[in-house]
Design a protein around this motif. Structure first.
Motif, mmCIF file in Angstrom:
data_model
loop_
_atom_site.group_PDB
_atom_site.id
_atom_site.type_symbol
_atom_site.label_atom_id
_atom_site.label_comp_id
_atom_site.label_asym_id
_atom_site.label_seq_id
_atom_site.Cartn_x
_atom_site.Cartn_y
_atom_site.Cartn_z
ATOM 1 N N LYS A 73 0.450 -1.108 0.103
ATOM 2 C CA LYS A 73 0.381 -0.525 0.082
ATOM 3 C C LYS A 73 1.047 1.056 -0.458
ATOM 4 C CE LYS A 73 -4.107 -2.267 2.697
ATOM 5 N NZ LYS A 73 -4.383 -2.294 3.469
ATOM 6 N N LEU A 74 1.876 0.724 0.515
ATOM 7 C CA LEU A 74 3.149 2.365 0.749
ATOM 8 C C LEU A 74 3.392 2.646 -0.414
ATOM 9 C CD1 LEU A 74 4.470 1.668 4.107
ATOM 10 C CD2 LEU A 74 2.485 3.228 3.901
ATOM 11 N N LYS A 75 3.359 1.962 -1.596
ATOM 12 C CA LYS A 75 4.589 2.240 -2.786
ATOM 13 C C LYS A 75 3.595 3.213 -3.101
ATOM 14 C CE LYS A 75 6.159 -2.250 -3.280
ATOM 15 N NZ LYS A 75 6.240 -3.810 -4.678
ATOM 16 N N GLN A 76 2.351 3.437 -3.175
ATOM 17 C CA GLN A 76 1.282 4.415 -3.845
ATOM 18 C C GLN A 76 1.589 6.222 -3.063
ATOM 19 O OE1 GLN A 76 -2.645 3.073 -3.684
ATOM 20 N NE2 GLN A 76 -1.599 0.637 -4.682
ATOM 21 N N TRP A 77 2.061 5.748 -2.571
ATOM 22 C CA TRP A 77 2.564 7.325 -1.065
ATOM 23 C C TRP A 77 4.080 7.696 -1.471
ATOM 24 C CZ3 TRP A 77 1.015 6.880 4.867
ATOM 25 C CH2 TRP A 77 -0.482 6.312 4.559
ATOM 26 N N PRO A 78 4.222 8.724 -1.141
ATOM 27 C CA PRO A 78 5.288 10.207 -1.666
ATOM 28 C C PRO A 78 6.246 9.283 -0.673
ATOM 29 C CG PRO A 78 3.798 11.105 -0.526
ATOM 30 C CD PRO A 78 3.152 9.779 -0.973
ATOM 31 N N LYS A 79 7.378 8.752 -0.891
ATOM 32 C CA LYS A 79 8.445 7.582 -1.008
ATOM 33 C C LYS A 79 8.555 8.467 0.911
ATOM 34 C CE LYS A 79 10.345 6.590 -4.953
ATOM 35 N NZ LYS A 79 11.832 6.512 -5.832
ATOM 36 N N LEU A 80 9.106 9.639 0.825
ATOM 37 C CA LEU A 80 9.316 10.278 2.269
ATOM 38 C C LEU A 80 8.603 10.073 3.705
ATOM 39 C CD1 LEU A 80 11.017 11.618 3.955
ATOM 40 C CD2 LEU A 80 10.451 14.000 3.869
ATOM 41 N N VAL A 81 7.563 9.270 2.810
ATOM 42 C CA VAL A 81 5.973 9.251 4.362
ATOM 43 C C VAL A 81 6.270 8.350 4.584
ATOM 44 C CG1 VAL A 81 3.221 9.566 4.346
ATOM 45 C CG2 VAL A 81 4.910 11.196 3.070
ATOM 46 N N ALA A 82 6.223 7.373 2.869
ATOM 47 C CA ALA A 82 6.042 5.743 3.061
ATOM 48 C C ALA A 82 7.032 5.590 3.155
ATOM 49 C CB ALA A 82 6.216 4.958 1.837
#
Length: 151
Positions: A73-82
């Motif tokens: 799921k985190l792959k869709q988020w901005p890299k820093l936030v993920a």
């Protein structure tokens, strides 16, 4: 004492006894199932340490699967936030897995108390909380004797 005064006390006593019976039978069933599975795998009677290790391994596998799902799921988020969300997850799960059973139980109680405290602070939940989390002996609601400890 009047019946009206005894009713909440009887309710609390019955609730406590029922909780004890349900929890102890569930624990007994889980222990028996774990011991049987270990006995079939190893061919010997398992020790408490063996059963603890099996339970911890299962707990680790459960959190690993959830971590893999979160990672997807985190792959869709901005890299820093993920990255930071992933790190917080790993830190929290490591702390949870290293905690003993008593600490885990205490953490669950703290989480429940925190949620109920937050519910008291939400204005639209105030009438519900007043009705179900404050005890008035003549209300006829015996369960409020238990829920009022969260006020």
């Amino acid at each position: 004492m009047r019946i009206r005064e005894l009713r909440p006390m009887l309710f609390c006593g019955t609730f406590a006894l029922a909780t004890y019976v349900v929890c102890s039978s569930q624990t007994e069933a889980e222990t028996f199932a774990t011991a049987t599975a270990l006995h079939q795998q190893t061919g010997r009677i398992p020790s408490s340490a063996d059963m603890w290790m099996l339970r911890e391994r299962a707990e680790f596998q459960k959190w690993s699967k959830q971590g893999a799902a979160l990672s997807e799921k985190l792959k869709q988020w901005p890299k820093l936030v993920a990255y930071h969300v992933g790190n917080v997850y790993v830190i929290a799960i490591n702390s949870w897995l290293r905690a003993g059973e008593s600490k885990r139980t205490a953490l669950k109680i703290v989480a429940l108390n925190t949620l109920i405290f937050a519910a008291w602070k939400l204005p639209h939940l105030k009438p519900f909380m007043m009705t179900h989390f404050t005890h008035y002996a003549l209300s006829g609601k015996s369960y409020t004797m238990l829920t009022s400890v969260f006020r």
